[in-house]
Design an enzyme around this catalytic site. Structure first.
Site, short mmCIF file in Angstrom:
data_model
loop_
_atom_site.label_atom_id
_atom_site.label_comp_id
_atom_site.label_asym_id
_atom_site.label_seq_id
_atom_site.Cartn_x
_atom_site.Cartn_y
_atom_site.Cartn_z
N ARG A 1 0.84 -1.19 0.00
CA ARG A 1 0.00 0.00 0.00
C ARG A 1 0.88 1.25 0.00
O ARG A 1 1.96 1.26 0.61
CB ARG A 1 -0.93 0.03 1.23
CG ARG A 1 -2.08 -0.96 1.16
CD ARG A 1 -3.09 -0.58 0.08
NE ARG A 1 -4.24 -1.48 0.04
CZ ARG A 1 -4.35 -2.53 -0.75
NH1 ARG A 1 -3.33 -2.86 -1.54
NH2 ARG A 1 -5.45 -3.27 -0.76
N HIS B 1 -0.30 0.13 -10.16
CA HIS B 1 -1.03 -0.77 -9.26
C HIS B 1 -1.57 -1.99 -10.04
O HIS B 1 -2.76 -2.28 -10.02
CB HIS B 1 -2.19 -0.03 -8.58
CG HIS B 1 -2.61 -0.67 -7.29
ND1 HIS B 1 -3.13 0.03 -6.24
CD2 HIS B 1 -2.58 -1.97 -6.87
CE1 HIS B 1 -3.42 -0.78 -5.24
NE2 HIS B 1 -3.09 -2.01 -5.60
#
Length: 306
Positions: free
Chosen positions: A221, A269
């Site tokens: 993250r 991502h």
């Protein structure tokens, strides 16, 4: 009894299709279409609007559409009696393992430097057996990545909050063993869950414990990383580079300093994306388990945050 799919900004149709394939009788609503809030007992969610779940008096389970659950657990208004589940999927795990392997190989072989190298200049490279890789986070994904790297002759160690045993991998745990783990790591991979304890863990203090020239990979993250600390440690050459797949703000703003930094490689991502066709079966199975009052699969421990 109904299921509500909440995923703002994502197309929910594939999820709805696969959930019905696995459970034809399932009554599914898609947020924000009209629905009876008292009917909803099961929610399939990704990045829901904050506080929305307080409007569902009979809600029992929130199922994350992915392996991560911080987008759910970070909402303080979710009642404690509501269970949270996450995706544990073999395809998701394989995708993460191959992606991380690709990043590590790109680093040790300088593949990006060789592309379109008009000067025909070879660069020195390292072999896997010469590289010590350290993985922070030894859950399902961390263990799988570690095994993939070991199978390809890398020296691999792992660090986690509590003790974990993995075949052929040296493991460390807790604050007391973290420095020893970092001192022996030349490529650091972050696969930690995002919790209050792990937020901002990739900071200057941690980087300074890595050997000179260490490389950082973050596929967990964006909130794990203190961005200005990374830039400082790259500019003073303590770190040799970084591959980042996750960011505090996504998409990463065009004006962000990371885009122009020569030692940072950015991907959007894409390390491991949940495939509804592969993952919907366990979500539907947990729906059945909920209706039968049976233990849920891949249930999150609320106190830990994962």
């Amino acid at each position: 009894m109904s299921v509500l799919v909440i995923c703002p900004g994502k197309n929910p149709e594939e999820w709805v299709k696969e959930l019905k394939n696995n459970h034809p009788g399932m009554n599914i609503y898609i947020y924000p279409e009209e629905h009876d809030k008292e009917e909803v007992e099961y929610v399939v969610s990704w990045k829901h609007p904050r506080g929305i779940f307080r409007n569902y008096p009979n809600l029992k389970v929130i199922a994350s559409m992915g392996a991560g659950v911080d987008h759910i657990t970070s909402d303080p208004e979710i009642p404690d009696n509501i269970a949270i589940t996450r995706i544990v999927d073999e395809q998701l795990t394989r995708d993460m393992s191959t992606f991380v392997m690709a990043l590590v190989l790109d680093h040790i072989r300088d593949l990006s430097q060789h592309f379109n190298n008009i000067n025909w200049e070879p660069f020195y490279y390292k072999r896997p057996e010469e590289v010590s890789v350290g993985i922070m986070g030894m859950g399902v994904l961390g263990k799988a990545v570690a095994q993939t790297l070991v199978n390809n002759n890398f020296q691999v160690s792992g660090w986690s909050r509590t003790p974990v045993e993995v075949n052929n991998i040296t493991t460390y745990h807790g604050k007391k063993q973290q420095e020893q783990f970092l001192n022996n790591t030349s490529v650091l991979i972050c696969l930690l869950p995002l919790t209050q304890e792990t937020e901002n863990i990739l900071n200057k203090e941690l980087f300074e414990k890595l050997p000179q020239g260490a490389y950082v990979i973050n596929v967990a993250r964006g909130q794990h990383l203190v961005e200005h600390d990374l830039l400082e440690m790259l500019d003073n050459e303590h770190l040799s580079g970084a591959s980042l797949d996750v960011f505090r703000t996504e998409p990463l703003p065009q004006e962000h300093a990371f885009w122009k930094h020569p030692k940072i490689k950015i991907t959007p991502h894409i390390a491991s994306i949940t495939n509804p066709k592969s993952a919907a079966a366990q979500v539907a199975q947990n729906y059945e388990r909920m209706t039968e009052d049976e233990p849920l699969l891949n249930k999150v421990e609320r106190a830990k945050g994962y």
